[in-house]
Enzyme design. Structure first.
Site, PDB file in Angstrom:
ATOM      1  N   HIS A 269     -39.068   9.477 -43.803  1.00 24.11           N
ATOM      2  CA  HIS A 269     -40.372   8.856 -43.512  1.00 24.11           C
ATOM      3  C   HIS A 269     -41.511   9.860 -43.598  1.00 24.11           C
ATOM      4  CE1 HIS A 269     -38.010   5.387 -42.324  1.00 24.11           C
ATOM      5  NE2 HIS A 269     -39.123   4.684 -42.260  1.00 24.11           N
ATOM      6  N   SER A 291     -41.972   0.950 -43.318  1.00 23.15           N
ATOM      7  CA  SER A 291     -41.066   1.853 -42.586  1.00 23.15           C
ATOM      8  C   SER A 291     -39.872   1.087 -42.062  1.00 23.15           C
ATOM      9  CB  SER A 291     -41.814   2.474 -41.408  1.00 23.15           C
ATOM     10  OG  SER A 291     -41.770   1.611 -40.273  1.00 23.15           O
ATOM     11  N   ASP A 292     -38.837   1.821 -41.697  1.00 22.26           N
ATOM     12  CA  ASP A 292     -37.779   1.164 -40.952  1.00 22.26           C
ATOM     13  C   ASP A 292     -38.235   1.083 -39.498  1.00 22.26           C
ATOM     14  OD1 ASP A 292     -34.181   1.234 -41.478  1.00 22.26           O
ATOM     15  OD2 ASP A 292     -35.431  -0.036 -40.210  1.00 22.26           O
ATOM     16  N   TYR A 293     -37.410   0.427 -38.703  1.00 20.70           N
ATOM     17  CA  TYR A 293     -37.784   0.026 -37.353  1.00 20.70           C
ATOM     18  C   TYR A 293     -38.146   1.228 -36.466  1.00 20.70           C
ATOM     19  CZ  TYR A 293     -37.557  -3.205 -33.369  1.00 20.70           C
ATOM     20  OH  TYR A 293     -37.851  -4.007 -32.300  1.00 20.70           O
ATOM     21  N   ASN A 294     -39.459   1.396 -36.168  1.00 25.71           N
ATOM     22  CA  ASN A 294     -39.895   2.460 -35.265  1.00 25.71           C
ATOM     23  C   ASN A 294     -39.756   3.840 -35.899  1.00 25.71           C
ATOM     24  OD1 ASN A 294     -41.017   2.589 -32.644  1.00 25.71           O
ATOM     25  ND2 ASN A 294     -39.190   3.701 -31.948  1.00 25.71           N
TER      26      ASN A 294
END
Ligand code: GLC
Length: 748
Positions: A269, A291-294
């Site tokens: 990220h 993005s992926d989760y959080n």
């Protein structure tokens, strides 16, 4: 007329005039044309907070009346603080929320509604690893198409699929979500799923934005432990993990999701070189990165950001456009822009891509086109959708063993015993990531077998054991009914919660006491066949040694029981092939067919070669393996032109004959090896496959064309190059059973 509509007309004219004056239609330039006009005119009007709102994705919540925005969500929509939602859908409700966005916010920018529609929406198809086992690209594309039709009928615009991560470590639970260990198969499956989800016209109301995920090398997690460190060479990254993403981009995928993991010290990220340089500049990907989760916030846990603002800056600088659920862009970026720590041009670049996605779906023309209750009612779980799920499930089953042609069983048996913890469990059949799938829709193996055999055959059932746990109190009942049967069908395997995200195992064995159950039943001396359910390869050595027939069914989806009955009793023959290697035990991992030869390849006659003391070096079942109810013979493998120049293609032909007594489908596989090259090459690599149906005695000559890129390797600068020399071509029904021939690439 909403601000952005009026602006579009005026701005479009203004923009168009210079282009017309210059006599140039810069149609390819995303900043031009109608798309550019709408995007630029909106961007010019947006406050910094509204821009950051577009980069913010909020998560829905469950409720008695279906998925809903979170508390305060409507106010945030009205304030322009949210650009998209995860897990909010429903034709009526999505319309309501869209109205809040379009009619009640200052700029009226439509929302995107996204969800993990991985292997079906309400009609649940086999899990992706099972779909890959079908080697049937048309059927896989159709499954994605049906998923899109149903998801969009419920107001969804965007799916976080296909997952295209190559997985060589079956301890990793997410192996179930992808297409297995091979980059070529993974690339073809990625293309098929992107085509299925996105269709041919994104403005059509039954098309979804697809998302290739998780960029990149997520399957390389050390120890097969989800989210763990990935440290692979540049070469392995480009030879193994990147190709399916490149294929998805070439297929027009509109979104990509970075992976949770780092690659060689840089969290994905925050990986500007792989995102901005490779993905965007070199590959020309012009879609959205979500993005992926959080995961943007988790740059702090990775230890590369001290504060949320630092993490957000890294994410935006790397080109991660949307923050999924952490709120970090909305809450922690504005000040950094105002005090010069972050160039607002980076925010603008991300906002452009988000607005472009909305434009491409046609939402600026009609923001409500996906919110149609009539479609929702008419297009969900239809008989045609169920039939497609049943067909793909049949094609996904892999017959691992069938000694004495024990399968198919006769429908004229008097008594059949169906035993095991997966015989009658609706929820398990849907597998993980089942989106809006409902257990009550699922046909269990017991249901399907009873329906297929009808009232004249006695079908006995005992669970015998739980999927996991050490309770053996059910074994006696299982043995008792086995003794009454003419044949026993064992239904064994994993819980669907033993694979998929965060569900990793340190063993590949059948869980707990299931093997004891199989041994007790087998000891009755009755004919026993085993059906396995699971999201990963299983090291079923005892079953392999003691049970004549074993069918891998994975998690077959909503039509599980009917598809299984179709195959177990011979209305259809199994035709799947393994997309992953089945190890003899977890100690062999990593083990995959496209391995390097090494300087000391295994040799039983030579101690000092690469092998184990306790277990044979070969797998239990190899990549590409899969039997059926007939036998195929391969003859006359030949290359049309045994010598070619470096830029030339080569045609390969092979004749396949159904040498058995029943019709059957064969997935004919073509592999290639560069015999001598500047860099070590795999002992073989899949370079083509064709599924063919042959009647008994029928022969067919299949042709494969190998283009130059099939022969290319990556040079020292990781650029594809075809080197002169000999190549060996293999053809067969498994990576381990092939005939071979050679051809030569001659220097110019
Ligand atoms: C999950 C998964 C990702 C999924 C996302 C939204 O953590 O890693 O594949 O799309 O969150 O549910």
């Amino acid at each position: 007329m909403k601000a952005w509509r009026a602006g579009r007309v005026l701005f479009g004219l203004v923009l168009l005039l210079p282009a017309l004056a210059l006599g140039q239609a810069a149609a390819s330039d995303p900043a031009s044309g109608d798309e550019g006009a709408v995007v630029e005119s909106l961007l010019a009007r947006m406050t910094l907070e509204e821009k950051l709102g577009q980069l913010t994705q909020s998560r829905g919540r469950g409720s008695d009346t279906g998925p809903r925005v979170p508390e305060g969500g409507e106010a945030q929509i009205r304030a322009g603080q949210i650009g998209s939602f995860l897990g909010v859908y429903g034709a009526d409700y999505s319309r309501q929320m869209q109205q809040v966005a379009v009619e009640e916010s200052r700029l009226g920018i439509p929302l995107l509604f996204a969800h993990d529609v991985i292997h079906g929406f309400r009609t649940t198809f086999p899990v992706p690893l099972a779909e890959a086992a079908s080697f049937d690209l048309e059927a896989v594309e159709n499954a994605a198409r049906i998923a899109a039709v149903e998801a969009t009928a419920h107001g969804l615009h965007w799916t976080f699929a296909p997952m295209v991560d190559i997985a060589r470590d079956p301890r990793w639970g997410r192996i179930v979500e992808g297409a297995g260990e091979d980059p070529y198969l993974g690339s073809r499956m990625a293309e098929a799923r992107v085509r299925g989800f996105q269709g041919t016209d994104l403005t059509a109301p039954d098309t979804l934005l697809a998302t290739a995920k998780h960029f990149v090398a997520y399957g390389g997690a050390e120890g097969g432990r989800d989210y763990n460190t990935v440290d692979v060479s540049e070469r392995t990254l480009h030879e193994v993990y990147l190709p399916p993403f490149k294929a998805a981009v070439a297929a027009g995928v509109q979104s990509i999701m970075p992976a949770f993991n780092e690659v060689a010290g840089v969290p994905m990220h925050a990986h500007r070189p792989l995102i901005e340089t490779l993905l965007r500049e070199q590959w020309g990907f012009d879609g959205v990165l979500v993005s992926d989760y959080n995961a943007v916030q988790e740059l702090m846990q990775h230890g590369v950001a001290a504060t949320r603002t630092d993490a957000a800056i890294l994410g935006l600088e790397a080109g991660v456009d949307i923050d999924m659920v952490s709120g970090i862009y909305l809450e922690d970026v504005a000040e950094a822009v105002r005090d010069g720590r972050l160039d607002e041009a980076l925010v603008d670049a991300s906002v452009r891509r988000v607005l472009r996605a909305k434009y491409r779906l046609g939402l600026f023309d009609d923001p409500y086109r996906y919110s149609d209750p009539a479609r929702e009612a008419a297009m969900t779980l239809t008989p045609a959708h169920r039939e497609a799920a049943r067909e793909l499930a049949r094609k996904s089953f892999v017959l691992l063993k069938n000694d004495g042609d024990t399968l198919p069983l006769s429908k004229r048996l008097r008594t059949v015993a169906v035993i095991g913890p997966l015989a009658d469990d609706r929820r398990q059949m849907l597998g993980n990531w089942a989106a809006a799938g409902r257990p009550e829709d699922a046909v269990t193996p017991l249901d399907g077998i009873r329906a297929a055999l009808g009232p004249d055959v006695r079908v006995l059932h005992a669970q015998g054991a739980e999927i996991d746990g050490d309770d053996v109190s059910g074994l006696d009942e299982a043995v008792r009914i086995a003794r009454q049967a003419d044949a026993v069908i064992l239904m064994l395997g994993e819980d669907q919660e033993m694979s998929a995200e965060a569900n990793n195992r340190t063993t590949l064995d059948l869980p707990d006491v299931q093997e004891e159950l199989a041994q007790a039943v087998q000891a009755t001396g009755k004919p026993v066949v085993a059906v396995l359910f699971g999201g990963r390869p299983l090291s079923v050595n005892w079953l392999h040694d003691n049970v004549p027939s074993i069918l891998m069914a994975w998690f077959p989806g909503v039509e599980a029981g009917n598809a299984l009955a179709d195959v177990l009793f011979g209305d259809h023959a199994p035709s799947g092939k393994l997309p992953v290697t089945f190890p003899r035990n977890v100690g062999q991992v990593p083990i995959h067919y496209n391995h390097k030869n090494t300087g000391r390849p295994p040799d039983a006659e030579d101690k000092y070669t690469s092998k184990y003391l306790d277990v044979h070096w070969t797998p239990l079942y190899p990549f590409g393996h899969g039997l059926t109810y007939t036998r195929f013979r391969y003859d006359d493998l030949r290359v049309k032109t045994p010598r070619i120049g470096r830029g030339e293609a080569v045609d390969v032909e092979v004749t396949v004959t159904n040498a058995g007594g029943r019709a059957g489908d064969e997935v004919v596989q073509l592999y290639l090896r560069d015999d001598v090259a500047s860099f070590t090459r795999p002992v073989k690599e899949l370079r083509g496959f064709q599924r063919v149906t042959l009647q008994p005695g029928e022969s067919r000559t299949l042709r494969f064309r190998l283009e130059p890129e099939a022969m290319a390797l990556l040079d020292a600068d990781l650029r594809p190059v075809v080197e002169p020399g000999t190549f060996t071509v293999f053809a067969g029904g498994s990576s381990a059973e092939t005939s071979e021939t050679t051809f030569e690439v001659v220097a110019d």
